[in-house]
Every structure is written in C-alpha cells, then in structure tokens.
Design an enzyme around this catalytic site. Sequence first.
Site, PDB file in Angstrom:
ATOM      1  N   ASP A 284       5.756  43.158 -10.656  1.00  0.00           N
ATOM      2  CA  ASP A 284       5.248  42.569  -9.420  1.00  0.00           C
ATOM      3  C   ASP A 284       5.268  43.670  -8.370  1.00  0.00           C
ATOM      4  O   ASP A 284       6.044  44.629  -8.441  1.00  0.00           O
ATOM      5  CB  ASP A 284       6.092  41.368  -8.989  1.00  0.00           C
ATOM      6  CG  ASP A 284       5.299  40.387  -8.149  1.00  0.00           C
ATOM      7  OD1 ASP A 284       4.251  40.777  -7.602  1.00  0.00           O
ATOM      8  OD2 ASP A 284       5.718  39.223  -8.033  1.00  0.00           O
ATOM      9  N   GLU A 632       1.819  27.304   3.950  1.00  0.00           N
ATOM     10  CA  GLU A 632       2.553  27.377   2.685  1.00  0.00           C
ATOM     11  C   GLU A 632       1.942  28.485   1.845  1.00  0.00           C
ATOM     12  O   GLU A 632       0.733  28.594   1.720  1.00  0.00           O
ATOM     13  CB  GLU A 632       2.538  26.046   1.926  1.00  0.00           C
ATOM     14  CG  GLU A 632       1.174  25.571   1.454  1.00  0.00           C
ATOM     15  CD  GLU A 632       1.256  24.415   0.476  1.00  0.00           C
ATOM     16  OE1 GLU A 632       2.358  24.076   0.010  1.00  0.00           O
ATOM     17  OE2 GLU A 632       0.197  23.829   0.185  1.00  0.00           O
TER      18      GLU A 632
END
Length: 888
Positions: A284, A632
């Site tokens: 990542d 979000e």
Amino acid sequence: MRLIAGKIAGQIAVRAITPSLIALAIASSAVAQTPPDKPLPYQDPKLPAAQRAADLVSRMTLEEKAGQLRHAAPAIPRLGVPAYNWWNEGLHGVARAGEATVFPQAIGMAATWDAPFVHEIADTIATEFRAKYVEKVAPDGSTAQYRGLTVWSPNINIFRDPRWGRGQETWGEDPVLTATLGSAFVEGLQGPDLNHLKTLAMAKHFAVHSGPEADRHRDDIHPSRHDLEDTYLPAFEALVTKAKAQSVMCAYNAVDGQPACASDALLKDKLRGQWKFDGHVVSDCGAIADVYLPTSHAYRKTAAEAFAVTVKAGTDLLCDFGGANGVEAPAIVEAVRTGLATEAEVDQAARRLFEGRMRLGLFDPKGSGPWGKITAADNDTPAHRALALKAAQKAMVLLKNDGLLPLKTAPKTIAVIGPNADSVDALVGNYNGTPSKPVTVLAGIRDRFPGAKVTYVAGTGLIGPPSAPTPDAIFCQDAACAAKGLKVEEYAGLELAGAPTATRVDANVNFRWGWPTRTARQASIRWSGFVTPTQSGPHSFAIDGERGWRIKIDGRPVAEAWDTIQDPGQAQTVMLTAGKAYAITIEARQDSNRGGQRLTWSQPADNADTAVAATKDAELIVFVGGLSARVEGEEMPVHAPGFAGGDRTSLDLPGPQAKLLEGLVATGKPTVLVLVNGSAMSVNWADQKVPAIVEAWYPGGEGGTAVAGLLAGDYSPAGRLPVTFYRSAEQLPPFKDYGMAGRTYRYFGGEALYPFGYGLSYTTFKYGKPVLSAAKLKPGQPLTVSVEVTNTGGRDGDEVAQLYVTRPGVAGAPIRSLKGFQRVTLKTGETRKLTFALDPAAFSTVDDKGQRRVVPGAADLWIGGGQPVSRQGLAKPAGVAATVEVGG
C-alpha cells in the site's frame, strides 16, 4: 584515466570507480549501440512470460533493477524498457483518468448479488482501461499514472464495522459474498487467458485491514486464529487460488507484531507457501515507510532495513509518495551492498513484475494479441453507460414500502429536497472516474416525470449549511463593479509558480473537462475580484468537485482543500452584508487526472424552513440524503458530529438532515426517503414515520435515472443488503476491537434494523419443498440442493435466492453462514428450478486454533429471499428449511 573516469561518473551513480564498473559501462554502451541481429529472448512474444522476464532481468544492473521495484518504474533505454507507472485505480470503473463509465460503488455492486453481472461489469471496465491505454501510451511505450493496465482493485477487506469510512469500497460483511463477487470481478478484469491478460487485477488490502482510518499506519492488530481463518482470509484465498488474481496489495497495519508488508506469516507462509501464489505483491502506498518511520510501526530503523525485511517476506513493488513517505531506489541498492538483502531477492521481485508486464503484452508489437483491436473509441460508450444504468437498477434496495411505491399515477407536483438530490459527488463515491453525462436524482426525476412541476431546494448540506453554485451576477473585477466577472491567471504546474502563462476573465468559477479553452492538462489557476452578496448574514464558500483549492475573503482564508477532501459544510462561516463588495480570491489546481471544480456558497436564506415551504403545493416529497465521499472515505480531515477522520462515530442520519426530514414528514405529504451512501445507516425514526425508503448507495453516473425509474415502477427492485443495518453503533463492540464476536449477521445476536440479505420487491415469491441429493452425507461427500421458486405476484421481477447453513451446537460456528446465492428473473406466474451445489467445505467450521474441519452432526439449511429472521414491522422473507446429517 581521469578523462575516462569523468565520463563514467556522468553516466553511473557517483561512487568509487573500479575496473568492473568500467567494464560494465563499456558493455552497456555496446548493448545500446549494437542492436542484435535477431530478437533477444525477452523480446520474443512466442516465449513464455516467465522466461522472457528472467532473461530481461538478467541483463540489468542492480541500479536498474532497483528502479523497477518502485511503482513509477523508470525507462531503461538501452534495453528498450519503457517507463511504466503501476498505480492505476479501477474500483468501479476507470478512476482518476478523466471521463469514463462510472458504475455503482463496490458496495452497490455487491447489493446486486449477481456474480455473472459483476463479471460483465469488470470486463467492460477492462475494455475501458485498454481504451485509455491506447489513447495515452507514449510512442516509446511509456505510460503515466492512471493510464496503465495494472488495476489496483478489488478491495476485498471484510466490512466488519459500518463506522469504517472505506467500507464503501468493499463487497460487504460476508466472506462468501465477497469471495464470489470479488472473484467474478477479478476474472472479468483479467479475461479468460492468464497468458494474455486484458488487465492485471489486484486483491487488497492483505490483511485484516478495516479501520479506523486515523490509526492505520501504526495499528498492530492481533486477530484470533479463529477470526483470521473464518472471516478475514477466506476471500483472499479464493481470489488467489481460484480466480487467479495476479497481484496482491499488503496493508498498512501490522498483524501480530509484524507490518503486513513485512509479515512472514501472511506473505511467506500463507500467501506464497500455503496458497502457492506466484504473482507479485505491491505495498500500500507509503506502507514501506511505515515500517521504519518512528511515527508509524518503527519496526526497522532505516529505509534500507525496511526494504530488506519486506522483500524477504515477499513484497515486490514499493508504492510510495517520495520523500519521507517513500523508499527510493538508492536505499534498495544500499540494502544489497550492505548485505541486508541479496541481489537474488531483488532479481526475484523484478522477475515477478516483468512477468506481469509480459502477460499484459506490454513488450509485444502494438496492436497485437487478443486485445489489440480495442481503440480509444471504446471508452465511455452508450452501451457501457446503458450497462451502468442496469447496474444501478440492480443495486437499488427497497428498505420500506407502505404501499406508496410504485407510484400509482404520475404526480403533478414533486418537491425534491436534500443535499444529495443534485450532487454528482453523491453519484460517484470514492476512487471514481468522471461520468461524462451524470444524471443526478433531481435530473432523473425531471426526465422521468416531464409533465410534473418539480421544485428543488437542498434545505441542508450533508453535515452543515446547504451549498449551491454561485451565480454569475455577484462577481465583479473591481469594487465599483465597473466590469463583471473575475480576473484569471493561469500557471504551468500545480503550485501557482512563476509568471502566468495566460490571463483572461471568467464569469464564474466553473471548470470542467471538455470545455473548448480548458483541455485536460496540469495547471494551477487564480481567480480574483470582488463578490457582492444579496443577503446579510453568515455565508460560506467551497469548491464542489476535485480537491486542490483554497478561498480567501478580504485576504482571510475561509476554506481550503489543497491536498485533502473537504465537505462544504465544514467551510468557515464569514459574516457578509448585502450590497457590500468583498475581495475574493480562489486558487485551484487542475490536474489532468481530475474532473471539475465549481464554486459554491451557502446563504442565510438557504435553510430547512425554505425547503419545507417549497413543499406547499407538492403531491410528493422526495428527500435525497445520506452521505458522500466528502465525509466518509480514506484518511480524511473530517471532524464533525458523527464523523472522525473519514470514519463515523454515529450511524444516524446526520443531525441537520434528520431535522429537515422530520419537518418534511410533518407536512403530512407522501414522502420517499432516498439514501445515497456507502455504509449502513440507522434510520430508526424514518423506519417508523416515512412511507417508503430506498437505499441507492453511490449509484454511478446513471444513478438518477435508476432512482426515478424505481419510483415510477419501471422495474421491480431486487437489490439485497450486503451489510447489516444496525439500530445504532451502541449495538456494536468498540471500533478498534477486531474480534468478530457481536459483529455482522454471522455473530450479531441482537435485533437489526434491516438484516444482511434483506430487500423488498414489487412482486412476491414462493419456494417449493427443497430436494436434497442425500439426507446423510459421508465424510467428504458434496450435497446438491434443488428448489422451485415461483413468482406469485402481479408483475415480473428478480428474486435473490439465498442459502444459509447453521451448525447447531458446534463450537466456533456462526449463527448462520451464507453458502450460496442466485439472482433469477421470473415473469409473473413463472416457476424456475434452482440448484445449489455445496462442497464439503460448506459445512466446515473453524476452531479456536484456526483449524478448519467438518464436525459430524446436523446442518440446518435455509433457502429463501433473505435470512430467516423477522421483527415487528419487518416480515420474514419467503423461504424453506431443511436438515442434513453431515459426516466428519
């Protein structure tokens, strides 16, 4: 010798000159100047990809190989290796690459419960990736970020807690649903031939990654052996061993004391050992820096040590942001030179990466291979947008209906209210592309009901005051308003540096790709002038669209999202007086990978009272609320009641929206609540008071058409919830507790507002008696279950037949587990026989040591349109039960 050394020093990294280095330089020069008479092995498309990759890597220097282990891999001209950027996003369409077909967000695709259809979507996305690649690939074969064919999707982390902001990117809370749909997505992206990949798919984030966002770079998670094998790993195993995903991304978090990208247990033992994964592993982005940074895991002390421990565990490609968040190629070389890692380990990683590029055909003649006929014209076609509309329709979940829907007659007047009613943000979610012809819910209703008078008032923002586009009339170039508009200065690059490259006057701030004078490019722009409000009182300003902007009034900063996402409701309020001119400056970045930017503002009169007043003559109210990727999402600076850093602290409809909804319902007019969001919401009051509730998710570019069609009854809704809708966050364990006890339908013993698998229809279904292939199963024996399903209602529609297994009395067994599902279209009165094939593993459970086995005893089956649960006001779905005796 001094002259020769000087030449070599200009071509090779500065270090002590040795005879071997001189020989290397001479050999390299010879390769570059003397082309071979025939293709070298790595240049021969007829040879296996693994052989070609090994040959190519064998010809590279250590420095060259080190550069290839970073996501922005540089060119190696002497070997004819073009630059390649591995970082490309395709969560629900080609993302961050300009206009593309935008399908429903992943959680919305999960709500379709339709694996063959998900495969079709992914195949279409792969076509558009190929189209983008053909359009943007450089003459030498180099590709920029978001223009390649390595797709960093799907996200198959289990959505274990609805407070997680990135849950919208997942396929829900169930391992089987996630594995089945995720596998279909991977197979659609990659195509039928692994030797000639259409695109190269990735399963991420390995493993146990699921929030909180604010702590993801330093959390060390200690899942139980049971939860790891029972919940967190099955989908990854399925995508690797069955769907043959060619790439895996390791996560930011640590697991049992080791950063995920340096985890021997996860990468070496499980992924490459037990599962025999032979593809490549990508970190990542910034995760390798997390291995050594003192503010993160601090597992090692230097970048070289971090590289060494991760490459030894099995990580091949380092995605980073450069600087303090990256591991540059010199650190890789240092790791080898100092003995922290071996060159053989670097070679292995490089071979895996080049094998992937070979399988994609990136070293083959242009236009060759099975995908060579795809052109730039195959992006964002009418047929693809039609598929996106079908996907949005399939994803809609009807949560409540007291008979209001479908509408019996077309209303003459419709009041459309709410912050998501006319929002493109609400259509696309995160990790998205830019829809070329987005249809908001407001636009969809106006198109579907052309004879109706449709009024629109936002009434509120998502979490604060409502915002609307600024009108041209309020802007002037000078305080006396001798000339309208705003002065514009354009700059090359993204930081407003140097002298302006162009100046002009714009009537407003409204940028969108495709305008004649605003072609896709990387630039920064400053608009300046004066704004004269028409109302006195509190105002706020923001940019609706992509990040990279800041706003000042009279020299004072009032809103900024230069590097992050900001919801307009979080902008600072500034008191303005009607008729008075105020200096205004808007600065923005316009990146060629992004979609558009539009100045919005909030005025004192834009409030709930105005919205309620707008419903005076309405026959129908449609309130479109919920969330968006502005509140979000991934590691965000959102801090407001109910929200924290991209996650949520409350599952309720945000306060301003709840208050407005109550005011609308108090008018006594028929009201439909349309939720647009990426995670479960506790709409308890609405469940009691609102006649009809629709869950639309982030429905994609055609979402407004799908919502309007559902209201009108153009199709019968059949989406099913891929997550549990709890009554409140208080029903759940603490967010940072990664134990599965009390979470998801499998281990939650309370009463849900709407259970996993739930969804209403405009028609009804009946299930016949199930037929089992055997009443008792011998050890290792599979089971076939057949059942007839009949559409007993008055209209055609889809049913989603779900098969659950319960193992009563078996330690470690969930309450029930989904083991199969089929979405089927039935005409009114039609009966269809459905068959479910269960392998012996369908009856297995995981013990506290993490061992999966089949325990002898009874297994209870349920086949129906949802789980066999009900509550007051929520009927149990149609279905039938059966029991089989399982041998161990």
